[in-house]
Each structure stands twice: as C-alpha cells, then as structure tokens.
Design a protein around this motif. Structure first.
Motif, PDB file in Angstrom:
ATOM      1  N   VAL A  60       0.709  -1.186   0.102  1.00 51.76           N
ATOM      2  CA  VAL A  60       0.100  -0.074   0.045  1.00 51.76           C
ATOM      3  C   VAL A  60       0.966   1.302   0.199  1.00 51.76           C
ATOM      4  CG1 VAL A  60      -1.882   1.402   1.466  1.00 51.76           C
ATOM      5  CG2 VAL A  60      -2.043  -1.346   1.175  1.00 51.76           C
ATOM      6  N   ALA A  61       1.904   1.344   0.908  1.00 46.78           N
ATOM      7  CA  ALA A  61       2.931   2.609   1.039  1.00 46.78           C
ATOM      8  C   ALA A  61       3.475   2.707  -0.341  1.00 46.78           C
ATOM      9  CB  ALA A  61       3.689   2.311   2.148  1.00 46.78           C
ATOM     10  N   TRP A  62       4.054   1.593  -1.074  1.00 38.73           N
ATOM     11  CA  TRP A  62       4.673   1.648  -2.058  1.00 38.73           C
ATOM     12  C   TRP A  62       3.832   2.047  -3.256  1.00 38.73           C
ATOM     13  CZ3 TRP A  62       7.437  -3.650  -1.353  1.00 38.73           C
ATOM     14  CH2 TRP A  62       8.201  -3.619  -0.272  1.00 38.73           C
ATOM     15  N   SER A  63       2.779   1.660  -3.388  1.00 43.29           N
ATOM     16  CA  SER A  63       1.813   2.075  -4.460  1.00 43.29           C
ATOM     17  C   SER A  63       1.573   3.682  -4.267  1.00 43.29           C
ATOM     18  CB  SER A  63       0.512   1.424  -4.299  1.00 43.29           C
ATOM     19  OG  SER A  63      -0.474   1.533  -5.376  1.00 43.29           O
ATOM     20  N   GLU A  64       1.119   4.166  -3.170  1.00 41.17           N
ATOM     21  CA  GLU A  64       0.837   5.399  -2.576  1.00 41.17           C
ATOM     22  C   GLU A  64       1.912   6.362  -3.268  1.00 41.17           C
ATOM     23  OE1 GLU A  64      -2.382   4.898   0.802  1.00 41.17           O
ATOM     24  OE2 GLU A  64      -0.271   5.248   1.514  1.00 41.17           O
ATOM     25  N   ARG A  65       3.164   5.992  -2.922  1.00 41.69           N
ATOM     26  CA  ARG A  65       4.175   6.849  -3.162  1.00 41.69           C
ATOM     27  C   ARG A  65       4.340   6.806  -4.485  1.00 41.69           C
ATOM     28  NH1 ARG A  65       9.884   5.109  -3.856  1.00 41.69           N
ATOM     29  NH2 ARG A  65      10.974   6.977  -3.684  1.00 41.69           N
ATOM     30  N   LEU A  66       4.443   5.621  -5.461  1.00 47.60           N
ATOM     31  CA  LEU A  66       4.222   5.671  -6.797  1.00 47.60           C
ATOM     32  C   LEU A  66       3.184   6.933  -7.496  1.00 47.60           C
ATOM     33  CD1 LEU A  66       5.657   5.006  -9.493  1.00 47.60           C
ATOM     34  CD2 LEU A  66       3.972   2.844  -9.629  1.00 47.60           C
ATOM     35  N   ALA A  67       1.857   6.617  -6.975  1.00 48.25           N
ATOM     36  CA  ALA A  67       0.905   7.850  -7.387  1.00 48.25           C
ATOM     37  C   ALA A  67       1.395   9.076  -7.237  1.00 48.25           C
ATOM     38  CB  ALA A  67      -0.292   7.307  -6.637  1.00 48.25           C
ATOM     39  N   GLU A  68       2.073   9.358  -6.109  1.00 50.40           N
ATOM     40  CA  GLU A  68       2.436  10.690  -5.570  1.00 50.40           C
ATOM     41  C   GLU A  68       3.622  11.257  -6.556  1.00 50.40           C
ATOM     42  OE1 GLU A  68       1.068  13.015  -3.661  1.00 50.40           O
ATOM     43  OE2 GLU A  68      -0.522  11.662  -3.380  1.00 50.40           O
ATOM     44  N   ARG A  69       4.525  10.281  -6.964  1.00 48.08           N
ATOM     45  CA  ARG A  69       5.462  10.554  -7.821  1.00 48.08           C
ATOM     46  C   ARG A  69       4.977  10.905  -9.248  1.00 48.08           C
ATOM     47  NH1 ARG A  69      10.652   6.726  -7.766  1.00 48.08           N
ATOM     48  NH2 ARG A  69      11.510   8.134  -8.929  1.00 48.08           N
TER      49      ARG A  69
ATOM     50  N   VAL B  55      -6.672   3.026  -3.986  1.00 48.13           N
ATOM     51  CA  VAL B  55      -7.496   2.240  -3.022  1.00 48.13           C
ATOM     52  C   VAL B  55      -6.664   1.094  -2.687  1.00 48.13           C
ATOM     53  CG1 VAL B  55      -9.586   0.848  -2.681  1.00 48.13           C
ATOM     54  CG2 VAL B  55      -9.677   3.283  -4.199  1.00 48.13           C
ATOM     55  N   LEU B  56      -6.101   1.074  -1.172  1.00 50.45           N
ATOM     56  CA  LEU B  56      -5.486   0.190  -0.890  1.00 50.45           C
ATOM     57  C   LEU B  56      -4.010   0.408  -2.030  1.00 50.45           C
ATOM     58  CD1 LEU B  56      -7.418  -2.925   0.267  1.00 50.45           C
ATOM     59  CD2 LEU B  56      -6.360  -1.246   1.508  1.00 50.45           C
ATOM     60  N   SER B  57      -3.733  -0.722  -2.645  1.00 53.46           N
ATOM     61  CA  SER B  57      -2.428  -0.527  -3.588  1.00 53.46           C
ATOM     62  C   SER B  57      -2.653  -0.534  -4.972  1.00 53.46           C
ATOM     63  CB  SER B  57      -1.569  -1.836  -3.305  1.00 53.46           C
ATOM     64  OG  SER B  57      -2.262  -3.145  -3.814  1.00 53.46           O
ATOM     65  N   LEU B  58      -4.110   0.096  -5.149  1.00 52.43           N
ATOM     66  CA  LEU B  58      -4.448   0.092  -6.588  1.00 52.43           C
ATOM     67  C   LEU B  58      -4.799   1.417  -6.948  1.00 52.43           C
ATOM     68  CD1 LEU B  58      -5.518  -1.130  -9.349  1.00 52.43           C
ATOM     69  CD2 LEU B  58      -7.917  -1.445  -8.177  1.00 52.43           C
ATOM     70  N   PHE B  59      -4.220   1.949  -8.283  1.00 51.08           N
ATOM     71  CA  PHE B  59      -4.723   3.305  -8.630  1.00 51.08           C
ATOM     72  C   PHE B  59      -4.615   3.289 -10.229  1.00 51.08           C
ATOM     73  CE2 PHE B  59      -0.053   3.609  -8.340  1.00 51.08           C
ATOM     74  CZ  PHE B  59       0.242   4.533  -9.466  1.00 51.08           C
ATOM     75  N   SER B  60      -5.227   4.445 -10.577  1.00 50.45           N
ATOM     76  CA  SER B  60      -4.877   4.453 -12.148  1.00 50.45           C
ATOM     77  C   SER B  60      -4.445   5.760 -12.576  1.00 50.45           C
ATOM     78  CB  SER B  60      -6.466   4.051 -12.730  1.00 50.45           C
ATOM     79  OG  SER B  60      -7.329   5.012 -12.749  1.00 50.45           O
ATOM     80  N   PHE B  61      -3.866   5.830 -13.771  1.00 45.96           N
ATOM     81  CA  PHE B  61      -3.366   7.116 -14.203  1.00 45.96           C
ATOM     82  C   PHE B  61      -3.345   7.132 -15.858  1.00 45.96           C
ATOM     83  CE2 PHE B  61      -0.049   3.939 -14.552  1.00 45.96           C
ATOM     84  CZ  PHE B  61       0.898   4.057 -15.618  1.00 45.96           C
ATOM     85  N   ARG B  62      -2.836   8.395 -16.353  1.00 38.85           N
ATOM     86  CA  ARG B  62      -2.569   8.359 -17.676  1.00 38.85           C
ATOM     87  C   ARG B  62      -1.648   9.287 -18.100  1.00 38.85           C
ATOM     88  NH1 ARG B  62      -8.092  10.335 -20.899  1.00 38.85           N
ATOM     89  NH2 ARG B  62      -8.627  11.903 -19.481  1.00 38.85           N
TER      90      ARG B  62
ATOM     91  N   PHE C 147      -2.558   0.376 -12.278  1.00 34.89           N
ATOM     92  CA  PHE C 147      -1.161  -0.190 -11.748  1.00 34.89           C
ATOM     93  C   PHE C 147      -1.651  -0.785 -10.133  1.00 34.89           C
ATOM     94  CE2 PHE C 147       1.863   0.060  -8.234  1.00 34.89           C
ATOM     95  CZ  PHE C 147       3.190  -0.335  -8.707  1.00 34.89           C
ATOM     96  N   GLN C 148      -1.070  -1.890  -9.887  1.00 41.91           N
ATOM     97  CA  GLN C 148      -1.492  -2.533  -8.464  1.00 41.91           C
ATOM     98  C   GLN C 148      -0.178  -3.002  -7.910  1.00 41.91           C
ATOM     99  OE1 GLN C 148      -1.617  -5.924  -7.305  1.00 41.91           O
ATOM    100  NE2 GLN C 148      -0.942  -6.566  -9.071  1.00 41.91           N
ATOM    101  N   ALA C 149       0.191  -3.055  -6.890  1.00 37.46           N
ATOM    102  CA  ALA C 149       1.279  -3.595  -6.071  1.00 37.46           C
ATOM    103  C   ALA C 149       0.678  -4.687  -5.274  1.00 37.46           C
ATOM    104  CB  ALA C 149       2.015  -2.637  -5.375  1.00 37.46           C
ATOM    105  N   GLY C 150       1.238  -5.942  -5.487  1.00 42.13           N
ATOM    106  CA  GLY C 150       0.789  -6.909  -4.575  1.00 42.13           C
ATOM    107  C   GLY C 150       1.503  -8.168  -4.530  1.00 42.13           C
ATOM    108  N   GLN C 151       2.627  -8.326  -5.576  1.00 45.55           N
ATOM    109  CA  GLN C 151       3.237  -9.454  -5.548  1.00 45.55           C
ATOM    110  C   GLN C 151       4.187  -9.854  -4.499  1.00 45.55           C
ATOM    111  OE1 GLN C 151       6.618 -10.962  -5.900  1.00 45.55           O
ATOM    112  NE2 GLN C 151       5.579 -12.879  -6.320  1.00 45.55           N
ATOM    113  N   PHE C 152       4.147 -11.241  -3.976  1.00 55.31           N
ATOM    114  CA  PHE C 152       4.604 -11.463  -2.666  1.00 55.31           C
ATOM    115  C   PHE C 152       6.078 -11.103  -2.239  1.00 55.31           C
ATOM    116  CE2 PHE C 152       5.384 -14.362   1.062  1.00 55.31           C
ATOM    117  CZ  PHE C 152       4.134 -14.238   1.520  1.00 55.31           C
ATOM    118  N   GLU C 153       6.832 -11.210  -3.251  1.00 54.99           N
ATOM    119  CA  GLU C 153       8.158 -10.881  -3.204  1.00 54.99           C
ATOM    120  C   GLU C 153       8.703  -9.501  -3.752  1.00 54.99           C
ATOM    121  OE1 GLU C 153       9.272 -14.629  -4.737  1.00 54.99           O
ATOM    122  OE2 GLU C 153      10.033 -15.341  -3.147  1.00 54.99           O
ATOM    123  N   MET C 154       7.703  -8.738  -4.323  1.00 52.35           N
ATOM    124  CA  MET C 154       8.041  -7.065  -4.442  1.00 52.35           C
ATOM    125  C   MET C 154       8.865  -6.536  -3.454  1.00 52.35           C
ATOM    126  SD  MET C 154       5.223  -4.301  -5.216  1.00 52.35           S
ATOM    127  CE  MET C 154       5.834  -2.470  -5.574  1.00 52.35           C
TER     128      MET C 154
END
Length: 469
Positions: free
Chosen positions: A373-382, A396-403, A442-449
């Motif tokens: 969740v934190a890494w996804s939010e940080r990517l969205a902010e960047r 929303v949690l680790s999912l967002f959308s962009f263009r 974009f969603q972050a969620g893979q176990f070893e990410m």
C-alpha cells in the motif's frame, strides 16, 4: 515403452527447477513475448502412440512452453491482481499433489475437513468477522458468488427452485453496481436468473459505491412491476479501480426488504487483516456471506477462496445431495464440505493456508500488505508530480490508475503506451476505462516485491511515455 518413472529423481528435479526458476524471475520479461500461434506450431498435431522419455518431455517443457509463460510470480507483475504463491505455500502444494486425496467428505480425509474448519476460523478472526460466520474454501470467488446467488434464488422461491425450476415463477431480481466483477454476470447466467434481471445500480462518491437511495427505489419499482427481489451483491475493492460500496447502507436497505447480501471482496479482503483498512467495508458484519481470495494478495497458491456464511444451513439446503454412497454412517453432525460448494470433488486446499499462516504469521503478512500500500501510494504521488501525467483514480489500498497527457488523442496514446510497456518486459500493466476514458491500472501485490521494484515501475513508465510522445 520407456522405463518406469524414477519418481524420486524427477520429483527432486522438479523441485530444484522451481527454486531456480523463482530465483531467475527478475531477469525475465514479465509478460510472455511470443506471438500468437508460436507455441502451438511447435506441438505435434497427433497424440503420441508410444511413451517418451522424461528427459525429452522436460527438455520440451523448457524449450517450447516456458517462453510462452507470463510470469505471475515476477516481483514486477503489476497487472490485474496478484495470484501469489508464497514459497511455503508451494511446498505445501507438493505434499497435496503427492497425496492426491479427494477431500469431499469428512470420511474421505478427516484431517482435511477438520483443518479446513480451523484455518477458516483463523482467517475469520484475522479479518475481523464476528463469530457467527462459518467458513469454507471454494476454488475461486466466482464459485462462492454462484453459491450465494443460488441461495438467493432458493430463498426467494421458498426453496422450490431446484425442484420446480424458474419457468413458472415471476422474474427474480439481483442488484449490483457496474463496478462488480464479471463473475457476478456469469453467476446470474449459470443460476438461470438471466442477465436482464441483474439490475445495475448507479454509483456515487469517491469510492464509486452503490447509491443506496437508488437501490431502495429499484427494489420498490421491481416489486410494483410484479418481480421478486432476491438479493444484493456488494463489492469491497472492485476489479477496475477498487470501488467500495457502503456496506452499512446496502445492508440497511437489504434488511428493510428481506434480501440476502453477498459481499465480494476477492482482492481487498486480504488487506482486512490490517485493522486500519477495515473502513473500506464498515458494516460487513451485517452481510449474509463474504468472499475473499487468499490466493490473490495473501500468498496462498491458487486456488484458494475463503467463503464465509452467516447461515450455513441455507447453503447446505441449496446445494446438498445425499446419495447413499456419500453418507457417513454412524456419525451425526459432521461437516461434509462438498455440500457447501457446487463441485463434489475437493482438493486439500487447507494445507497451504495452514503452512502459510504458521510460517509467516499474521504480522508478517500484515507487513507485506502495508508495504505494498505504501509503495503504491508513493508511486502515485511521484507520477502526480510529473507535469505530463494525471492520476485518474486515487489509490484504494495498492491500486490506482493514471494516464499520460502529452498528446491530443489520449485514449490511443495510452493504449499504445501500455502496449510498449508490456513489450519492454521490465514491468507488466493493464489498461481499462473510467467514465469511458482509457487509463492504465497499477497495483502492487506480488509477494516478493520490493520498494526498488516500485521505483523501476516509475522509471519504465516515464521513460517509455516520453519516448511515445
């Protein structure tokens, strides 16, 4: 004929290959890079008449099939939702495969039934559901939702639907928003209720949740038209952009109208082991059934879907058949989980959950989800800080959308961009639409990410976007 299989040798070979494969993933393109038909062209059109040596079969697996695989366990798999297989879960699946038990009844493997009961109760406690819920492992959320729709159907028809069918009855109506997963459509088809009787309720608010007033009005209109409202399917963490219904409001409307409520939290439910995320499904304790997939974000090898039911008797009444050969004589009160699901056959799915929960513990799993969740939010902010990008839907949690906004034809440009990203191979994303406009998920969620993988995503997205502009 080939010699008898050296089971020990090839079991070790497969396990060793699996370890090496997982270690190699960061060096592989995430999505398969083969053109359509490439794999099929290398496979014989006729089945083999004679057995072949395992060396040849295994060599063809690596040479022909592996290049055509998309690597779902890749740490930069940011498409769809994760289908995690934590290494400890893979080890448990080795044992399940070796035993190859049919766990449909208590008597066909008592340990499988009793372990399933216990680990589902562990999960119930972990996500904060009250003690009134009982759990069962389904193969997928699609099956759990179908089971829920069948219960809705039977309750609405006074338990006569299985025997008499639907033809002589008024139309049954099921209610959901446009944000629910397409498995809901399929459940409506398979149950015989029919697509025209899935009533789509408009959404409202930042979480794109069902409008409770519109829901109540739709139910009233249907009753006045002679239809029979049967149930509501709410979502917590919709597939497209993470839409979340106001479960409390939905449940309130349902109770006022005597309707069954099923909550589909297939992806987001795993995050509810973290108490701070439970605001996304406030009121869930009032639902009749809830499903989430430990095989998505929690790390359990596919397939493993946790289905919680307030009143299991209704589910069993809907699905159970009792031929003589399936009876367990001399034992009353036993759970036979085949009566809780559409398929009769059942794998020993509880074992991988038991291994997973014991090895990582809830705190280990919470740390993983909080990181994502934190890494996804940080990517969205960047991305938001870049002048030529816009965030279409906030995380929303680790999912967002962009263009990317650098051209006039934004839809085609972003379709081309996601194609370029996936052809590049370093990360994998998917596109969708929000309010008719193309966006990239974009969603972050893979176990070893790791956090570095999120940084790689930023670099790849911005680099290729500007190359396309």
């Amino acid at each position: 004929m080939p010699e008898e299989l050296d089971f020990e040798r090839w079991s070790k070979k497969a396990a060793e290959w699996g370890v090496a494969y997982r270690a190699s993933l960061r060096g592989r393109p995430v999505r398969a890079q083969t053109a359509p038909g490439t794999i099929a062209a290398q496979l014989p059109a006729l089945p083999p008449e004679q057995g072949e040596a395992m060396e040849a079969i295994f060599a063809d697996f690596e040479k022909i099939l592996l290049p055509g695989m998309t690597h779902w366990q890749h740490p930069r798999f940011f498409a769809y939702f994760p289908a995690n297989a934590a290494p400890v879960s893979v080890v448990a699946e080795y044992l399940v495969t070796a035993m190859a038990a049919q766990c449909m009844l208590w008597q066909t493997s008592p340990a499988a039934t009793e372990l399933e009961t216990r680990v589902l109760d562990w999960l119930r406690q972990a996500i904060g559901l009250p003690a009134g819920f009982a759990g069962v492992i389904q193969d997928s959320a699609s099956s759990a939702t179908l089971a829920a729709v069948l219960v809705m159907r039977e309750r609405a028809l006074s338990w006569k639907g299985n025997k008499a069918g639907l033809a002589a009855n008024p139309r049954l109506r099921i209610y959901a928003s446009q944000e629910v997963h397409t498995s809901i459509d399929r459940a409506i088809w398979v149950s015989g209720i029919g697509e025209e009787n899935l009533v789509r309720i408009p959404t409202t608010g930042g979480h794109r949740g069902m409008d409770a007033v519109a829901l109540a009005d739709a139910i009233t209109r249907d009753r006045e038209a002679g239809h029979v409202p049967a149930g509501i399917i709410a979502c917590a963490g919709g597939t497209n952009v993470g839409a979340c219904d106001d479960i409390s409001a939905v449940v309130r409307v349902a109770r006022e109208n005597g309707l069954y409520v099923h909550v589909d939290a297939a992806w987001a439910g795993s995050a509810m082991i973290c108490e701070e995320f439970r605001h996304l499904w406030v009121g869930v304790e009032g639902a009749d059934s809830v499903v989430f997939n430990p095989h998505k974000w929690l790390g359990a090898q596919f397939d493993c879907s946790a289905h919680f039911i307030r009143n299991p008797e209704d589910l069993v009444r809907t699905l159970a058949i009792h031929p003589e050969f399936l009876k367990t004589h001399g034992h009353d009160g036993l759970i036979n989980y085949s009566e809780w699901s559409v398929p009769l056959g059942r794998r020993f799915r509880a074992l991988k959950l038991w291994f997973l929960l014991r090895f990582h513990g809830l705190e280990g799993l919470r740390a993983m989800i909080r990181n994502h969740v934190a890494w996804s939010e940080r990517l969205a902010e960047r991305l938001k800080a870049e002048p030529d990008f816009e965030i279409v839907t906030e995380p929303v949690l680790s999912l967002f959308s962009f263009r990317h906004t650098a051209t006039d034809d934004l839809d085609q440009h972003n379709l081309d961009l996601v194609g370029s990203i996936n052809d590049d191979g370093r990360i994998y994303l998917t596109q969708s639409r929000v309010d008719g406009k193309v966006m990239i998920r974009f969603q972050a969620g893979q176990f070893e990410m790791t956090e570095a993988d999120a940084d790689t995503a930023f670099d790849v997205i911005t680099e290729l976007a500007r190359n396309k502009a």
